[in-house]
Write a protein that holds these residues in place. Structure first.
Motif, PDB file in Angstrom:
ATOM      1  N   GLU A   8       0.713  -0.962  -0.095  1.00 40.87           N
ATOM      2  CA  GLU A   8      -0.029  -0.200   0.179  1.00 40.87           C
ATOM      3  C   GLU A   8       0.880   1.371   0.023  1.00 40.87           C
ATOM      4  OE1 GLU A   8      -3.736  -0.683   2.175  1.00 40.87           O
ATOM      5  OE2 GLU A   8      -3.371   1.183   2.768  1.00 40.87           O
ATOM      6  N   GLU A   9       1.946   1.063   0.717  1.00 42.61           N
ATOM      7  CA  GLU A   9       2.842   2.334   1.036  1.00 42.61           C
ATOM      8  C   GLU A   9       3.614   2.613  -0.471  1.00 42.61           C
ATOM      9  OE1 GLU A   9       3.666   4.818   3.084  1.00 42.61           O
ATOM     10  OE2 GLU A   9       5.625   5.274   2.130  1.00 42.61           O
ATOM     11  N   MET A  10       3.919   1.182  -0.929  1.00 40.19           N
ATOM     12  CA  MET A  10       4.731   1.310  -2.406  1.00 40.19           C
ATOM     13  C   MET A  10       3.748   2.041  -3.225  1.00 40.19           C
ATOM     14  SD  MET A  10       7.489  -0.216  -2.933  1.00 40.19           S
ATOM     15  CE  MET A  10       7.527  -1.690  -1.819  1.00 40.19           C
ATOM     16  N   PHE A  11       2.604   1.628  -3.472  1.00 40.07           N
ATOM     17  CA  PHE A  11       1.919   2.129  -4.358  1.00 40.07           C
ATOM     18  C   PHE A  11       1.745   3.437  -4.313  1.00 40.07           C
ATOM     19  CE2 PHE A  11      -2.514   2.881  -6.490  1.00 40.07           C
ATOM     20  CZ  PHE A  11      -2.244   2.438  -7.587  1.00 40.07           C
ATOM     21  N   ARG A  12       1.438   3.904  -3.090  1.00 43.72           N
ATOM     22  CA  ARG A  12       1.180   5.375  -2.701  1.00 43.72           C
ATOM     23  C   ARG A  12       2.264   6.282  -3.054  1.00 43.72           C
ATOM     24  NH1 ARG A  12      -1.332   4.664   2.306  1.00 43.72           N
ATOM     25  NH2 ARG A  12       0.719   4.664   3.154  1.00 43.72           N
ATOM     26  N   SER A  13       3.369   5.557  -2.574  1.00 41.52           N
ATOM     27  CA  SER A  13       4.777   6.520  -2.800  1.00 41.52           C
ATOM     28  C   SER A  13       5.574   6.526  -4.098  1.00 41.52           C
ATOM     29  CB  SER A  13       5.768   6.363  -1.398  1.00 41.52           C
ATOM     30  OG  SER A  13       5.066   6.484  -0.566  1.00 41.52           O
ATOM     31  N   PHE A  14       4.965   5.337  -4.964  1.00 43.06           N
ATOM     32  CA  PHE A  14       5.580   5.273  -6.056  1.00 43.06           C
ATOM     33  C   PHE A  14       5.339   6.496  -7.202  1.00 43.06           C
ATOM     34  CE2 PHE A  14       5.312   2.824 -10.334  1.00 43.06           C
ATOM     35  CZ  PHE A  14       6.772   3.027 -10.675  1.00 43.06           C
ATOM     36  N   GLN A  16       4.080  -1.669 -13.785  1.00 42.71           N
ATOM     37  CA  GLN A  16       5.634  -1.100 -13.712  1.00 42.71           C
ATOM     38  C   GLN A  16       6.084  -1.612 -12.307  1.00 42.71           C
ATOM     39  OE1 GLN A  16       7.015   2.162 -15.227  1.00 42.71           O
ATOM     40  NE2 GLN A  16       5.760   2.516 -16.841  1.00 42.71           N
ATOM     41  N   LEU A  17       5.207  -1.377 -11.382  1.00 42.71           N
ATOM     42  CA  LEU A  17       5.834  -1.694  -9.950  1.00 42.71           C
ATOM     43  C   LEU A  17       6.200  -3.129  -9.695  1.00 42.71           C
ATOM     44  CD1 LEU A  17       5.295   0.170  -7.493  1.00 42.71           C
ATOM     45  CD2 LEU A  17       3.607  -1.445  -6.684  1.00 42.71           C
ATOM     46  N   ASN A  18       5.320  -4.096 -10.288  1.00 42.62           N
ATOM     47  CA  ASN A  18       5.486  -5.569 -10.197  1.00 42.62           C
ATOM     48  C   ASN A  18       7.021  -5.809 -11.123  1.00 42.62           C
ATOM     49  OD1 ASN A  18       3.653  -6.313  -8.907  1.00 42.62           O
ATOM     50  ND2 ASN A  18       2.220  -6.749 -10.437  1.00 42.62           N
ATOM     51  N   GLN A  19       7.037  -5.371 -12.215  1.00 41.06           N
ATOM     52  CA  GLN A  19       8.393  -5.600 -12.852  1.00 41.06           C
ATOM     53  C   GLN A  19       9.595  -5.099 -12.089  1.00 41.06           C
ATOM     54  OE1 GLN A  19       8.867  -7.086 -15.867  1.00 41.06           O
ATOM     55  NE2 GLN A  19      11.228  -6.556 -15.930  1.00 41.06           N
ATOM     56  N   TYR A  20       9.371  -3.847 -11.554  1.00 35.14           N
ATOM     57  CA  TYR A  20      10.710  -3.152 -10.739  1.00 35.14           C
ATOM     58  C   TYR A  20      11.059  -3.976  -9.621  1.00 35.14           C
ATOM     59  CZ  TYR A  20      10.210   0.733 -14.003  1.00 35.14           C
ATOM     60  OH  TYR A  20      10.037   1.289 -15.381  1.00 35.14           O
ATOM     61  N   LEU A  21       9.836  -4.321  -9.031  1.00 33.70           N
ATOM     62  CA  LEU A  21       9.980  -5.271  -7.621  1.00 33.70           C
ATOM     63  C   LEU A  21      10.805  -6.443  -8.060  1.00 33.70           C
ATOM     64  CD1 LEU A  21       6.689  -5.022  -5.824  1.00 33.70           C
ATOM     65  CD2 LEU A  21       9.001  -5.105  -4.747  1.00 33.70           C
TER      66      LEU A  21
END
Lengths: 205, 167
Positions: free
Chosen positions: B38-44, B116-121
């Motif tokens: 949740e924090e990841m999504f918010r602060s991306f 994008q988030l999943n790829q970079y993770l």
């Protein structure tokens, strides 16, 4: 006797001059080849890549020097003409975008459902994509000036697009920045904004 | 002499067992990390940019909706309008379409962020050689996590750099 000696002297100068010229030309070619291979193997410097699943995006920075080398590849240009070509390309910042389907099948067919969709995608890659690309420096954002979609009729698993930003002396101005970013809104590919950052120190030498 | 031989043999066996245990122990312990999704999504950074884009789109849609609502109200009020029912049905359909397209845009934009988030993770996990990264939603599914396993800040820096094209 004096005459023979003087002839010998001029002959030696001529030979030395020819030698110097051929070494200079050979070194010039060698330097161009070195530069070309430096660009081709420039992952992380001249080439910025991003991969999402089966889809990869490679953006290559085509410097004025690279463009001039490509243009004079047939060797028909003298060094003066080469310099002129290089100066000409200072007014552009050129890039080559390669979008590849890593599973080896045609990229366009992977993305569309029907023939109408195929035609629409071709139109987008030929014209519409220009609006989705911009160049950002620390102070400015430049709209893309032109794109050229190299059609391969989906025989290869990739699509290649040449991109250009035209503005007087732009190449020189960019090299004075620390870095600059090419933004590509890959909404069409379900990915959204992609940022490709080029560092002046890596690509301007 | 025989005593010495036995001594060396025991020592050799001890060393071999020691190595064996070390290898087995290493194989059994997994490198695990936890990130707050949740924090990841918010602060991306992409989320912030996309939010701006979405807000603009919503404004345009809302303007259209407002004017359609006004037309609908005037249709209802005006007794001289013929086929009042037909007109209001048509307007209601248009309003529904706008609402649907708003939802569709929201879904598509969120999907782009997650892609994008999943790829970079994934890239982060491979680069840092983690065996498993658990994505927790506000710590909901995890009863206890040692704070040293939480790599949210580290991952955030990595994904934001990746998004901005910084290697």
């Amino acid at each position: 006797m004096m005459l023979i000696k003087s002839n010998k002297f001029y002959f030696s100068i001529g030979v030395a001059g020819l030698l110097f010229l051929s070494i200079h030309l050979l070194m010039g070619n060698h330097r161009s080849e070195n530069y070309l291979s430096k660009v081709k193997s420039g992952n992380g410097t001249f080439i910025q890549s991003k991969t999402f699943g089966d889809l990869s995006f490679d953006l290559t920075y085509c410097s004025p020097r690279l463009m001039a080398i490509k243009q004079s590849a047939n060797g028909e240009h003298s060094s003066h003409e080469f310099k002129e070509l290089k100066r000409h390309y200072q007014a552009y910042s050129n890039y080559s975008l390669k979008m590849e389907n890593l599973d080896g099948k045609g990229l366009l067919k992977k993305m569309i459902q029907n023939q109408a969709g195929y035609q629409e995608l071709i139109n987008y890659l030929s014209f519409g994509i220009e609006e989705d690309i911009s160049l950002c420096t620390s102070t400015d954002t430049l709209a893309c000036s032109f794109t050229h979609f190299e059609r391969n009729f989906d025989l290869a698993p990739y699509a290649q697009i040449e991109i250009g930003f035209a503005k007087e002396g732009i190449a020189e101005k960019l090299c004075k920045e620390e870095s600059w970013t090419i933004q590509f809104d890959a909404e069409r590919f379900g990915i959204g904004m992609l940022n490709f950052r080029f560092v002046a120190e890596d690509v301007c030498q | 002499m025989k005593n010495y031989m036995n001594y060396f043999l025991s020592l050799g066996l001890l060393i071999i067992f020691g190595f064996g245990f070390c290898i087995l122990d290493k194989k059994q312990s997994l490198d695990v990390a936890v990130v707050d999704m949740e924090e990841m999504f918010r602060s991306f950074e992409m989320t912030k940019e996309v939010n701006g884009k979405y807000t603009q789109l919503v404004k345009q849609h809302d303007l259209k909706l407002d004017s359609l609502n006004k037309v609908m109200t005037s249709v209802h009020k005006d007794p001289s309008t013929n086929d009042r029912v037909q007109a209001s049905n048509l307007l209601a359909l248009k309003i529904k379409k706008i609402q649907e397209s708003k939802d569709q845009v929201k879904y598509e934009l969120e999907q782009q962020i997650w892609n994008q988030l999943n790829q970079y993770l994934g890239e982060f996990g491979a680069l840092e050689k983690y065996d498993l990264i658990h994505g927790s939603m506000n710590g909901g599914e995890l009863i206890y996590v040692n704070s040293t396993l939480d790599v949210t800040d580290e991952v955030l820096m990595f994904i934001n750099n990746k998004y901005n094209g910084i290697p």
